[in-house]
Design an enzyme around this catalytic site. Structure first.
Site, short mmCIF file in Angstrom:
data_model
loop_
_atom_site.label_atom_id
_atom_site.label_comp_id
_atom_site.label_asym_id
_atom_site.label_seq_id
_atom_site.Cartn_x
_atom_site.Cartn_y
_atom_site.Cartn_z
N ARG A 4 40.52 -32.72 -0.73
CA ARG A 4 39.23 -32.01 -0.68
C ARG A 4 39.46 -30.66 -0.01
O ARG A 4 40.42 -30.47 0.75
CB ARG A 4 38.19 -32.82 0.09
CG ARG A 4 38.53 -33.05 1.55
CD ARG A 4 37.47 -33.88 2.25
NE ARG A 4 37.76 -34.04 3.67
CZ ARG A 4 37.43 -33.16 4.61
NH1 ARG A 4 36.79 -32.04 4.27
NH2 ARG A 4 37.73 -33.37 5.87
N ALA A 44 50.48 -31.02 2.70
CA ALA A 44 51.52 -32.02 2.50
C ALA A 44 50.90 -33.39 2.26
O ALA A 44 49.97 -33.80 2.95
CB ALA A 44 52.42 -32.07 3.73
N HIS A 53 47.43 -42.45 -19.20
CA HIS A 53 47.56 -43.63 -20.06
C HIS A 53 46.19 -44.26 -20.29
O HIS A 53 45.33 -44.24 -19.40
CB HIS A 53 48.48 -44.67 -19.41
CG HIS A 53 49.89 -44.20 -19.23
ND1 HIS A 53 50.77 -44.08 -20.28
CD2 HIS A 53 50.56 -43.81 -18.12
CE1 HIS A 53 51.93 -43.65 -19.82
NE2 HIS A 53 51.83 -43.47 -18.52
N ARG A 68 38.73 -25.64 3.95
CA ARG A 68 38.22 -24.31 4.29
C ARG A 68 38.84 -23.30 3.34
O ARG A 68 39.66 -23.65 2.49
CB ARG A 68 38.59 -23.94 5.73
CG ARG A 68 40.11 -23.94 5.99
CD ARG A 68 40.42 -23.56 7.42
NE ARG A 68 41.84 -23.66 7.70
CZ ARG A 68 42.75 -22.74 7.44
NH1 ARG A 68 42.37 -21.62 6.83
NH2 ARG A 68 44.02 -22.90 7.74
N THR A 115 43.15 -34.44 -7.46
CA THR A 115 42.58 -35.04 -8.67
C THR A 115 41.49 -34.18 -9.29
O THR A 115 40.96 -34.54 -10.35
CB THR A 115 41.98 -36.41 -8.35
OG1 THR A 115 40.94 -36.25 -7.37
CG2 THR A 115 43.04 -37.35 -7.80
#
Length: 216
Positions: free
Chosen positions: A165, A145, A92, A168, A150
């Site tokens: 992030r 989980a 949006h 490994r 992003t």
């Protein structure tokens, strides 16, 4: 006697729910933009069917939310989701002064706000992970989980956290090469340049026996 009646009512309810779900699944499966063989989805999930393409041997898990109004969500082959995964294409506008965000209409030039999601082959997405618009998840990746993804996730990476992030790689690069040779024809394998990029990621010397219990 009361217990017997309760059990009978529960049996009727369970069987009725199964029939309802089966009928709803049969009625809605054809609404997906594309789907491969051996495709499993929860008919009680939330989908924008016409913008979702799914490959072969895919299980979308229990009650996912997979939505994209204008963009596309593409899911490859041999993909499995844990329960309640969210995949959200589109976005949006928040830059309009003097207009409530809910009242801002998108223009044809707002393509950057309506990016889709691409999930490669052989990906495991853990319980309640959230994958946002514009994200590409590489082949063989694992999403932990509760992760909020992003940004792109490289092939064979394990990503977790909020924002997610790379923790490994699943295996050392040499093992990834062997894995690719066993599963994919030469023209579909990762290129030397792509493999070289993996060598620069955290944990490229990943232990083969590392636990992945946290991704459930």
């Amino acid at each position: 006697m009361v217990t017997g009646i309760a059990r009978l009512l529960d049996l009727i309810w369970v069987n009725g729910t199964r029939v309802r779900r089966a009928l709803r699944g049969m009625a809605s499966v054809r609404r997906f933009a594309a789907r491969g063989d051996n495709f499993t989805f929860d008919p009680d999930g939330i989908y924008t069917y016409e913008t979702i393409e799914v490959g072969r041997n895919v299980d979308l898990g229990h009650r996912p939310v997979i939505m994209a109004a204008r963009s596309r969500i593409r899911i490859g082959d041999n993909v499995m989701f844990g329960p309640e995964v969210t995949v959200r294409g589109g976005n949006h506008r928040i830059d309009r002064v003097g207009v409530p965000m809910i009242a801002v209409e998108k223009c044809p030039t707002d393509g950057a706000l309506d990016r889709g999601v691409a999930i490669g082959d052989d990906v495991w997405v853990g319980t309640r992970a959230v994958i946002l618009h514009g994200v590409t998840i590489g082949r063989g990746a694992v999403i932990g989980a509760g992760a909020v993804v992003t940004r792109p996730v490289p092939p064979y990476a394990v990503a977790a956290g909020n924002p997610a992030r790379v923790i490994r790689l699943r295996w050392p690069v040499e093992t990834i090469i062997s894995h690719e040779q066993q599963l994919y024809p030469p023209e579909r394998r990762l290129t030397p340049a792509e493999l070289a990029m993996l060598s620069d990621l955290p944990g490229f010397e990943a232990r083969p026996d590392s636990s992945v219990a946290a991704v459930r």
